[in-house]
Design an enzyme around this catalytic site. Structure first.
Site, mmCIF file in Angstrom:
data_model
loop_
_atom_site.group_PDB
_atom_site.id
_atom_site.type_symbol
_atom_site.label_atom_id
_atom_site.label_comp_id
_atom_site.label_asym_id
_atom_site.label_seq_id
_atom_site.Cartn_x
_atom_site.Cartn_y
_atom_site.Cartn_z
ATOM 1 N N HIS A 202 0.670 -1.190 0.029
ATOM 2 C CA HIS A 202 -0.211 -0.100 -0.042
ATOM 3 C C HIS A 202 0.743 1.245 -0.287
ATOM 4 O O HIS A 202 0.844 1.840 -1.039
ATOM 5 C CB HIS A 202 -0.951 -0.165 0.939
ATOM 6 C CG HIS A 202 -2.362 -0.789 1.491
ATOM 7 N ND1 HIS A 202 -2.433 -1.156 2.087
ATOM 8 C CD2 HIS A 202 -2.080 -2.163 -0.165
ATOM 9 C CE1 HIS A 202 -3.959 -2.192 1.488
ATOM 10 N NE2 HIS A 202 -4.030 -2.140 0.508
ATOM 11 N N ASP A 297 -1.775 2.195 7.723
ATOM 12 C CA ASP A 297 -0.610 1.180 6.738
ATOM 13 C C ASP A 297 1.050 1.476 6.988
ATOM 14 O O ASP A 297 1.708 1.445 6.930
ATOM 15 C CB ASP A 297 -0.999 1.381 5.410
ATOM 16 C CG ASP A 297 -1.738 0.315 5.273
ATOM 17 O OD1 ASP A 297 -2.963 -0.225 6.186
ATOM 18 O OD2 ASP A 297 -2.470 0.708 3.495
#
Length: 359
Positions: A202, A297
């Site tokens: 990500h 993330d």
């Protein structure tokens, strides 16, 4: 008599768990901070699951409430189904109501979620004798069509999970054997944290998509993936593998993980990602850099891996570079799971391993 199961968080995943567990014969209570959400669930009396053949139908909810104490009362198992950015605050909310013998599972834990959760409980003066655990990913691929109706497009056959500390794995596995046998309680929270592949896939590719994102172009996040993005992900993965080796864990490379998990083929990340057409077609790219791929993330996954490297004396230059660049772009990003916030200042690898495995 079976005790009810508490679900903390009534988003996509929380509602999916509520419907699934109810359809499998368990009594379910659910908490959320949004009054309109719990009001609607109360009005409906439960959740309708659509899509996946194994989890379709109407699952009854015994109680939907913004009163977390009422939801947790009388429950042996508590599933926290929330983005990791909320784990610390939820630990503070839950602390006064936790009772001896309860099992709290973070779904998913991102990386080192139970370590942060336990440290937060200690800061709150928590004394209850509970067991914490975490999963590497969410059981369901799902989206809420509306409150009370969730479309489940897929369900994992197995996913890694661990108690914190791991000495409780057998006990927790026994509790989950009949309700969520997909939770595979193996190894420890270190492995589960390193199995969090979102940390690799990500943040770094998102940073390299900056021009597309800020020009608000339409693109497919995975299928427009480039060889350079793949090379950077492989560099991050090499550091993840080095962390695994330092902690005595045998990990699969991300290339091998993708070929094991998805219908794909190839020898590089670029190849296995762009060849996973059946899995990734239609997943669009972001329109803002304030996306969970960075805001969540990085502080709650990549920073945790960076911390694991600091504790073990393993250099993580590429992981650190991605964190540094992202913070320059988004200075208001959370600090995340640093040594201080995890309660690991002055803790070395041997002690940390013991914390994760023996307590």
């Amino acid at each position: 008599m079976q005790k009810p199961i508490a679900i903390i968080g009534a988003g996509n995943g929380g509602q999916a768990f509520a419907g699934y567990l109810s359809l499998h014969g368990r009594t379910v209570k659910i908490f959320d901070v949004v009054q309109s959400t719990v009001d609607r669930l109360t009005e409906l009396g439960g959740v309708t699951l659509e899509g996946h053949s194994d989890v379709t139908g109407f699952g009854k909810i015994e109680l939907a409430s913004t009163d977390i104490g009422k939801v947790m009362e009388g429950c042996e198992i508590i599933l926290v189904v929330l983005p990791s950015i909320y784990h610390k605050d939820m630990a503070k909310k839950m602390a006064p109501y936790l009772k001896d013998g309860q099992i709290v599972v973070l779904n998913p834990n991102a990386s080192l979620g139970p370590v942060e959760f336990k440290n937060t409980l200690k800061e709150c003066g928590w004394t209850a004798n509970i067991i914490l655990a975490g999963t590497s990913t969410l059981l369901f691929a799902c989206r809420a069509v509306e409150v009370g109706k969730v479309e489940v497009s897929g369900q994992k056959a197995s996913l890694s999970a661990a108690a914190y500390p791991a000495k409780f794995n057998d006990l927790v596995a026994e509790k989950f054997a009949d309700i969520l046998p997909q939770f595979n309680f193996i190894d420890d929270i270190l492995r589960v944290s390193l199995d969090n592949l979102n940390a690799m896939m990500h943040p770094a590719p998102t940073l390299l998509y900056t021009a597309k994102i800020e020009h608000e172009e339409d693109f497919q996040y995975y299928l427009d993936f480039t060889p350079s993005q793949g090379a950077l992900v492989e560099a991050l993965d090499a550091e993840r593998m080095a962390l695994g080796k330092a902690y005595g864990l045998e990990l699969r490379t991300m290339v091998d993980e993708y070929k094991h998990t998805y219908d794909t083929f190839g020898d590089t990340m670029y190849e296995v990602v762009t060849n996973a057409v059946s899995s990734y077609t239609g997943i669009k790219g972001q329109k803002t850099m304030r996306t969970r791929y960075l805001m969540e993330d990085i502080p709650y996954s990549l920073v945790a891996l960076q911390t694991m490297g600091q504790v073990a004396g393993v250099p993580t230059p590429c992981i650190s570079a991605v964190i540094t660049v992202a913070r320059a772009i988004i200075p208001e990003m959370d600090e995340g799971r640093t040594r201080k916030n995890l309660g690991l200042e002055g803790v070395d690898k041997v002690v940390f391993e013991a914390m994760c495995r023996e307590g």
